[in-house]
Design an enzyme around this catalytic site. Structure first.
Site, PDB file in Angstrom:
ATOM      1  CD  GLU A   1      21.448  13.063  12.405  1.00 24.65           C
ATOM      2  OE1 GLU A   1      22.170  12.682  12.505  1.00 24.65           O
ATOM      3  OE2 GLU A   1      20.745  12.913  10.966  1.00 24.65           O
TER       4      GLU A   1
ATOM      5  CD  GLN B   1       9.135  -0.715  24.965  1.00 21.02           C
ATOM      6  OE1 GLN B   1       9.410  -2.056  24.793  1.00 21.02           O
ATOM      7  NE2 GLN B   1       8.693  -0.294  25.964  1.00 21.02           N
ATOM      8  CG  ASP B   2      11.727   5.392  20.378  1.00 16.46           C
ATOM      9  OD1 ASP B   2      12.704   4.624  20.842  1.00 16.46           O
ATOM     10  OD2 ASP B   2      11.705   6.374  19.715  1.00 16.46           O
ATOM     11  CG  ASN B   3       9.105   3.370  26.758  1.00 15.23           C
ATOM     12  OD1 ASN B   3       8.191   2.747  25.887  1.00 15.23           O
ATOM     13  ND2 ASN B   3      10.129   2.784  27.406  1.00 15.23           N
TER      14      ASN B   3
ATOM     15  NE  ARG C   1       5.949   9.754  35.346  1.00 13.17           N
ATOM     16  CZ  ARG C   1       4.805   9.022  35.566  1.00 13.17           C
ATOM     17  NH1 ARG C   1       4.506   7.841  35.752  1.00 13.17           N
ATOM     18  NH2 ARG C   1       3.614   9.866  35.214  1.00 13.17           N
TER      19      ARG C   1
ATOM     20  CG  HIS D   1      10.877   2.292  37.447  1.00 12.09           C
ATOM     21  ND1 HIS D   1      10.211   3.202  36.541  1.00 12.09           N
ATOM     22  CD2 HIS D   1      10.267   2.263  38.700  1.00 12.09           C
ATOM     23  CE1 HIS D   1       9.276   3.490  37.231  1.00 12.09           C
ATOM     24  NE2 HIS D   1       9.313   3.179  38.415  1.00 12.09           N
TER      25      HIS D   1
ATOM     26  CE  LYS E   1      15.097   2.133  31.235  1.00 15.43           C
ATOM     27  NZ  LYS E   1      14.325   2.596  32.750  1.00 15.43           N
TER      28      LYS E   1
ATOM     29  CG  HIS F   1      16.318   5.954  34.397  1.00 12.10           C
ATOM     30  ND1 HIS F   1      15.135   6.029  33.971  1.00 12.10           N
ATOM     31  CD2 HIS F   1      17.076   6.965  34.325  1.00 12.10           C
ATOM     32  CE1 HIS F   1      15.228   7.215  33.451  1.00 12.10           C
ATOM     33  NE2 HIS F   1      16.423   7.998  33.518  1.00 12.10           N
TER      34      HIS F   1
ATOM     35  CE1 TYR G   1      11.719   4.418  29.569  1.00 12.97           C
ATOM     36  CE2 TYR G   1      10.679   6.653  29.749  1.00 12.97           C
ATOM     37  CZ  TYR G   1      10.610   4.991  29.978  1.00 12.97           C
ATOM     38  OH  TYR G   1       9.448   4.666  30.543  1.00 12.97           O
TER      39      TYR G   1
ATOM     40  CE  LYS H   1       5.757   1.381  38.179  1.00 13.28           C
ATOM     41  NZ  LYS H   1       6.121   0.756  36.916  1.00 13.28           N
ATOM     42  CG  ASP H   2       7.794   4.419  41.355  1.00 13.74           C
ATOM     43  OD1 ASP H   2       8.230   3.361  41.141  1.00 13.74           O
ATOM     44  OD2 ASP H   2       7.351   5.240  40.688  1.00 13.74           O
TER      45      ASP H   2
END
Length: 183
Positions: free
Chosen positions: A30, A49-51, A61, A64, A73, A120, A133, A169-170
């Protein structure tokens, strides 16, 4: 849902190892249960929200965060492996500017809780990785900020060969001394 909680160097972060039922046919666990998550962690959070992302080897990445509407998260990997990093950006914290890095993989099935107030990011250490996440607040692009992945004052030891692959952007992110941070 049963977890083993593994303590990390930054006490507000939690590494969760789920109980996995394995058979000859495969496995089952689970991946999230609100009631059990609260009981095991002591956290009363609501995910909104799930990403889901997929990246190839050496893609980095992050790092952020959202300066307004900060997100907690709960992250995990369903394919491949990543080195996952969080940096404490809460100026009032005794751990301000410190980081923790852990391996998350489809094999170890571990999940990482990253509280609001942390930057993160992750780098893919396998041929590719799928990263999932859950977040406690919605994404607001106007409030998104980036901390430079290679800031020498933070000193993250990324397991990369050569230069990582970065989004524009990173690559243009700010060092800690110039970044907006939390009180």
């Amino acid at each position: 849902m049963s977890y083993t909680i593994l303590k990390l160097a930054l006490p507000d972060m939690l590494l969760l190892e789920p109980k996995v039922l394995e058979t000859e046919a495969g496995f089952f666990f689970e991946s999230f249960n609100q009631r059990d998550f609260a009981a095991v962690t002591g956290l009363d959070v609501r995910f909104v929200q799930d990403n889901h992302s997929r990246s190839e080897r050496n893609v980095l990445r992050g790092l952020h965060y959202q300066i307004q509407h900060p997100q907690g998260k709960l992250v995990r990997v369903t394919e491949g492996s990543v080195f996952d990093v969080s940096v404490d950006l809460r100026r009032s914290s005794s751990n301000f500017g410190k980081w923790v890095g852990v391996e998350l993989s489809a094999d170890n099935k571990r999940q990482l809780w990253i509280p609001p107030g942390f930057a993160h990011g992750f780098v893919v250490t396998s041929e590719s990785a799928e990263f999932l996440y859950k977040t406690t607040d919605y994404w607001y692009p106007e409030h998104e900020r980036n901390l430079l992945w290679c800031d020498p004052t933070v000193g993250i030891q990324w397991p990369v060969d050569g230069e990582p692959k970065l989004a524009a952007k990173d690559a243009a992110a700010k060092v800690l001394a110039e970044a907006e941070v939390f009180a």
